[in-house]
Structures are given as structure tokens and as C-alpha cells.
Design a protein around this motif. Structure first.
Motif, PDB file in Angstrom:
ATOM      1  N   GLU A 232     -97.872 -11.423 -57.417  1.00  0.00           N
ATOM      2  CA  GLU A 232     -97.420 -10.544 -56.333  1.00  0.00           C
ATOM      3  C   GLU A 232     -98.613  -9.842 -55.690  1.00  0.00           C
TER       4      GLU A 232
ATOM      5  N   GLU B 168    -100.531 -12.092 -53.147  1.00  0.00           N
ATOM      6  CA  GLU B 168     -99.929 -12.134 -51.808  1.00  0.00           C
ATOM      7  C   GLU B 168    -100.071 -10.797 -51.098  1.00  0.00           C
ATOM      8  N   GLU B 169    -100.036  -9.700 -51.854  1.00  0.00           N
ATOM      9  CA  GLU B 169    -100.179  -8.371 -51.247  1.00  0.00           C
ATOM     10  C   GLU B 169    -101.515  -8.216 -50.527  1.00  0.00           C
TER      11      GLU B 169
ATOM     12  N   TRP C  59    -103.255 -10.540 -49.032  1.00  0.00           N
ATOM     13  CA  TRP C  59    -103.104 -11.210 -47.733  1.00  0.00           C
ATOM     14  C   TRP C  59    -102.258 -10.367 -46.786  1.00  0.00           C
ATOM     15  N   GLU C  60    -101.149  -9.858 -47.305  1.00  0.00           N
ATOM     16  CA  GLU C  60    -100.217  -9.119 -46.451  1.00  0.00           C
ATOM     17  C   GLU C  60    -100.850  -7.839 -45.905  1.00  0.00           C
ATOM     18  N   THR C  61    -101.661  -7.178 -46.714  1.00  0.00           N
ATOM     19  CA  THR C  61    -102.329  -5.961 -46.239  1.00  0.00           C
ATOM     20  C   THR C  61    -103.298  -6.284 -45.110  1.00  0.00           C
TER      21      THR C  61
ATOM     22  N   ARG D 233    -102.965  -8.760 -43.031  1.00  0.00           N
ATOM     23  CA  ARG D 233    -102.106  -9.034 -41.863  1.00  0.00           C
ATOM     24  C   ARG D 233    -101.622  -7.724 -41.243  1.00  0.00           C
ATOM     25  N   ARG D 234    -101.332  -6.737 -42.086  1.00  0.00           N
ATOM     26  CA  ARG D 234    -100.876  -5.440 -41.562  1.00  0.00           C
ATOM     27  C   ARG D 234    -101.969  -4.746 -40.751  1.00  0.00           C
TER      28      ARG D 234
ATOM     29  N   SER E 132    -101.471  -1.205 -50.481  1.00  0.00           N
ATOM     30  CA  SER E 132    -100.052  -1.163 -50.829  1.00  0.00           C
ATOM     31  C   SER E 132     -99.813  -0.450 -52.155  1.00  0.00           C
TER      32      SER E 132
END
Length: 583
Positions: free
Chosen positions: A25, A28-29, A31-33, A35-36, A233
């Protein structure tokens, strides 16, 4: 006014806390951060985005670079400056070297002093990219800004002996308006507002404590103003639990539950138990790991023993001698400190079990009871260590399976490459009727013949028609005129027949050439795609090997349970030695 964002050490592809339930998890976080961050810029555009190294945790794949480039494409009004750091350094086969970035992205493509100018904004950005994993030279020493008016920014990655050592005073003497630093994962400010480590965008391991995010700043009228934006996050936190005499396992668990509720259940904690507990009380640190995202539990608490009083009370006995073995409390290592209290608690418990008799002769049955207590304690820690080893072994096996699978895929791709090379050789060996060189030469010959034949038809037609007219009109020889006309028509038809044959052959040759070129293009395109796929797989394999080594290195790091085992072993060996000396 120029607005900018400075971030670094994103480490896309990292898998923090490998083996823990939240590990994938976290991958992926990260990467997602990132993207944010891009989404934030899209909503509230800035002029410049500085990424000061280690955007990736390992060598970036072509597919990953394309995804990042697509993200940058969504903020086309922002100029992006990117450099490779020590983690994603530019190897000889790095996709960084050949990748075509969007127009709004500037990448430092070498390990030498480079200045990228944006004349329309009067912006000058200086930097370099790592081409080696380690750089021991102080490459940034002596860098100076140019004399041109505008916003001068230095992007620099490193700051330790193995990764471009930096003298911040020398950097300050360079005259830059802002220095965007990367490599250190905690936010730091060698010089407030204008020389800053942004820290990692997301914490990467349990040592990356505190808040993480990026630096947002403005430049205007020759001044830079910055502020830190928390954006991660979740965070890693040390959570201190202080026990006292009378504290129980239930008390400890309630303290932990309340702290996690207060700080946030998503965060990841290292639990540190301190204080003094009642002698003989048992705290099960391992149970705490089931109460949240607990990466480690360190038990630094001690039984509430008065060592001086106990030494005086049991002087001349095994207990007194044992205390004397660990007398230097000021500089006692952790293992020795824990061994003192483990052994002392077992010795005192044994003395109670034999009706409070002071142990002066260390009878064999009492010694056996003491050692059995310590072995039981050690067994509990050994079970935990074995479980961790099994988890690590399973993780290594998973990576090993991925490596084997990747090797098989590479082998299949290599076989395809061999087959494609055979097709290339076959294409080259085609004879003149199908070979590109012969085909082109033959086509040119046919085109010239066609032109000559067409001209011959025209000339024949004109000559015979002219002859027929002259004979018929001038000489009044109608029959001869008809014969001449008929002969001319026959000759034109004959020439037309041969010309049509030439045209058919020419069309055939052109079709052959078109098919040949199409086949050649398909083969070349397939070859390029195959080479790209093989390179992608090779880099993926290399990254998996690094990942495997990472797990291997982590396996051999000392953990709290191993320290406890070492201290219990030391306690047992010390007691046995002292008991033997007394006998």
C-alpha cells in the motif's frame, strides 16, 4: 513575481517496510502523492517545478518515464527541471539518456556543470545528473551564477562524503538566488529561505521521522520567500510509552490505543517503552504490534530494583557476584544492561522459590531452575525472530520467483531477436528480382524503356500519318496512303504491345518494391520494439536483483528481539560461570 515548487527524493518504486501488512500500500501511496502534487499544480499553477534528484528509487523503466512525462504534460504552463540522483543515476543503458521529454521539461543529461536558460522568464537553472552511484568529488564547489539579470537557481543533490560533498558556505558564495537541495530525507535549512533540503516527499523508511512534503516559494524584487507544505499521506513517529511500578499489560495497551487514536491510525509507529516497572511483572511487547501500524517495539524499561541495596543484601552470594559483574552503570552497553536485569530477576525469583533462602552455594537444582526461566524467556524471543526470518524468506522467494520469470521472458525475447535477425539476413540475400538494390535498378531501367517506347509510338504514329497525308493529298496516291496508314497502325499496335508488357513488368516491380519496403519497415519497427522490450526487461531484472539484495541486507540488521536473545545468553553464561567459580 515567479512562483515555484521544490521537491526531491520522491523514490517512486520504493517498497517501504517490506514484509509489513501495509508495505505494498505504501508503494502505491508514493506514486499517488506525486500525482497529487501534479494535480495541485494543475489547480493552482506555478511557474517552475524543481525536482532535485531521486525521482525514482531505482533505474526508471521506459513505461514509468512515459507515465511521468504524461503527468508533466498536464501542467504544460509549468516549466519542470529534473535531475538524476544517486538512486536513479544515469547508467550507460539508462532510459534517461534517450528519452524525449515534453517541451515544458528540462532534464540535466550529464555529470557536468550545466545552465539551462529560460530567456522569456529571465530564469537560469544550474545543475547536473549523477552518472555514477557514488561521487566523492565536491563537484559544486566553485559554481557561480552568471552576470545576467534574473532568477538564478542551483539544483544540487548530495551532501555527504559518498554523494558530492558540499560546503554550504562555498555554495552560498556562488551568488545564487535559490539553492534547491536533495538527498537528505528530512527537511533542513542550511540558510533560511534560500538554501533548503525539501526532504523526501513521502517518508521512505522508519528513520524518516516527522513531516514530509515540499517547499513552495516566490521570487520577486530580488528576494525569495519560502514555506514548507506538509503533503505526505502518513508519517513515521516514535511513540514513547512510560511505565511505572504497578503498570500492567492492560495499562500499556490502553496507553498505546489512546496515543494512536490521538495521533492518527494511518501513521506508522516505533514504540519505545521506558520507565521502571514492578519487579517480576511481565510486559508482552510483541502483542503491541497487533494494535496498529507498528513497525518496531523497543523495550527500554527496567525492573524497579535498588541495585546498591540488593548488592549489599546479597553480598558474597551468587546474586551479589552477579550484580558486581555489571557494576559500571554509566557506560554499560544495551545488551549488558538488559542481561543484568534478566539475570537478576531470575535469580531473585529462584531465591523466593526456595523459601527466601539466600543463595550462597548455588545448588544444582536452583541453578537449573534459574537457567530454565531464562531459556523460557529466550524461547519467546526466538519464536519471534524465526517468524521474521520466515517472512523474509517468503519475501525473498517471491522476488526470486519474479527474477526467474523475468529471466524466462528475457530468454524468449532473445529467441525472437535471433529469429528476427535471421529474417533480416534473408531479406538482404534476396536476389535481384526481390532485393531492394536490384529492384530499384530494374525499375529505373523499365521506366527509361517505357519512356523510350512511349516516345517511339508517338514518333511512329506521327511519321506514318504524315506519310499517308502526303501520299494521299500531294501525290494523289490513295492506295499507297491507305497502305502506309495501315502499316503505321500495325507498327504502333506492335510497339504498344511491347510497351504494355513493359508497363506491366514495371507495375509488378513497383509492387514488389512496395511489399519489400513495407516488410523491411515492419521488420525494423519490430526490431526496435523488441530491442526496447529487452532493455526494459533487463532494467527490470536489474531492479529486482537490487530489491533482493535490499531484503538480504535488511535480514541481517539487528532487531530488538535479537538484542533480547543476546542479553539472555549473556545472562545465562555469566550465571553459569559464577556458579562454577563458587563451586
Amino acid at each position: 513575481m515567479i512562483r515555484f515548487i521544490h521537491l526531491a527524493d520522491v523514490h517512486l518504486g520504493a517498497v517501504p517496510d517490506r514484509g509489513c501488512p501495509w508495505s505494498r500500500e505504501r508503494e502505491e501511496e508514493i506514486w499517488e502523492t506525486f500525482r497529487r502534487v501534479i494535480a495541485t499544480i494543475r489547480k493552482s499553477p506555478v511557474d517552475l517545478l524543481f525536482i532535485a534528484g531521486d525521482l525514482f528509487h531505482r533505474q526508471p523503466l521506459l513505461s514509468e518515464l512515459r507515465e511521468i512525462n504524461d503527468l508533466f504534460g498536464t501542467i504544460s504552463q509549468t516549466r519542470v527541471f529534473l535531475m538524476a540522483g544517486d538512486s536513479d543515476y544515469m547508467r550507460k543503458d539508462s532510459f534517461y539518456r534517450t528519452f524525449k521529454w515534453n517541451q515544458n521539461v528540462s532534464f540535466f543529461d550529464g555529470e557536468s556543470h550545466t545552465c539551462i536558460e529560460i530567456p522569456e522568464k529571465n530564469v537560469y537553472v544550474y545543475g547536473l545528473s549523477y552518472e555514477h552511484k557514488e561521487i566523492h568529488e565536491a563537484l559544486y564547489d566553485g559554481w557561480k551564477k552568471s552576470d545576467k539579470r534574473g532568477f538564478h537557481v542551483l539544483m544540487a543533490h548530495g551532501g555527504d562524503t559518498e554523494h558530492i560533498p558540499m560546503d554550504f558556505r562555498k555554495l552560498a558564495d556562488g551568488g545564487f538566488d535559490y539553492i534547491a537541495l536533495g538527498h537528505k530525507h528530512q527537511q533542513q535549512a542550511p540558510f533560511k529561505d534560500w538554501m533548503l533540503y525539501s526532504g523526501a516527499l513521502e517518508p521512505i523508511d522508519r528513520n524518516d521521522l516527522g513531516e514530509h512534503g515540499y517547499i513552495e516559494g516566490t521570487y520577486g524584487e530580488g528576494k525569495v520567500r519560502t514555506h514548507f507544505v506538509p503533503f505526505a499521506s502518513r508519517s513515521y513517529q516514535n511513540l514513547l510509552l512510560t511505565v511505572k511500578e504497578g503498570s500492567t499489560q492492560h495499562t500499556l495497551e490502553e496507553m498505546l490505543r489512546n496515543e494512536i487514536m490521538k495521533r492518527g491510525g494511518k501513521n506508522i509507529y516505533r514504540i519505545i517503552i521506558q520507565g521502571t516497572r514492578s519487579p517480576g511483572s511481565l510486559l508482552l511487547a510483541e502483542r503491541l504490534k497487533t494494535m496498529g501500524n507498528i513497525v518496531e517495539v523497543l523495550d527500554e524499561s527496567r525492573p524497579a530494583y535498588d541495585l546498591e541495596k540488593l548488592h549489599e543484601q546479597y553480598k558474597g552470594t551468587l546474586i551479589g557476584d552477579y550484580i558486581e559483574q555489571f557494576a559500571d552503570s554509566g557506560s554499560r552497553p544495551v545488551v549488558e544492561d538488559k542481561a543484568l536485569y534478566h539475570g537478576l530477576q531470575s535469580l531473585l525469583n529462584a531465591s523466593v522459590l526456595v523459601n527466601g533462602r539466600v543463595m550462597q552455594d548455588a545448588e544444582q537444582k536452583d541453578l537449573g531452575r534459574i537457567l530454565q526461566m531464562l531459556k523460557m524467556s529466550r524461547k519467546g524471543y526466538q519464536v519471534q525472530v524465526e517468524r521474521r526470518k520466515k517472512e523474509n524468506l517468503a519475501e525473498k522467494q517471491k522476488i526470486r520467483t519474479s527474477i526467474d520469470h523475468m529471466n524466462r521472458e528475457l530468454h524468449e525475447l532473445e529467441e525472437e531477436r535471433i529469429e528476427m535477425r535471421a529474417q533480416e539476413d534473408s531479406l538482404r540475400r534476396l536476389d535481384g528480382g526481390h532485393g531492394e538494390g536490384f529492384s530499384e535498378e530494374r525499375i529505373q531501367q523499365l521506366e527509361r524503356r517505357n519512356q523510350i517506347q512511349a516516345a517511339g509510338i508517338c514518333v511512329t504514329l506521327i511519321l506514318f500519318l504524315a506519310g499517308a497525308l502526303i501520299l494521299g493529298v500531294h501525290f494523289k496516291e490513295t492506295m499507297l496512303a491507305l497502305v502506309a496508314a495501315a502499316a503505321g497502325i500495325c507498327l504502333v499496335l506492335l510497339e504498344g504491345f511491347f510497351n504494355m508488357k513493359t508497363i506491366r513488368e514495371l507495375e509488378k516491380r513497383r509492387r514488389v518494391k512496395k511489399r519489400f519496403l513495407a516488410r523491411q519497415d515492419r521488420l525494423q519497427s519490430g526490431k526496435d520494439d523488441l530491442d526496447e522490450a529487452i532493455k526494459e526487461k533487463e532494467i527490470s531484472l536489474s531492479n529486482l536483483m537490487e530489491e533482493y539484495q535490499e531484503v538480504e541486507d535488511y535480514t541481517y540488521l539487528p532487531i530488538a528481539e535479537e538484542i533480547e536473545i543476546d542479553s539472555l545468553n549473556l545472562a545465562m553464561s555469566t550465571i553459569q560461570k559464577l556458579a562454577g567459580d563458587q563451586n
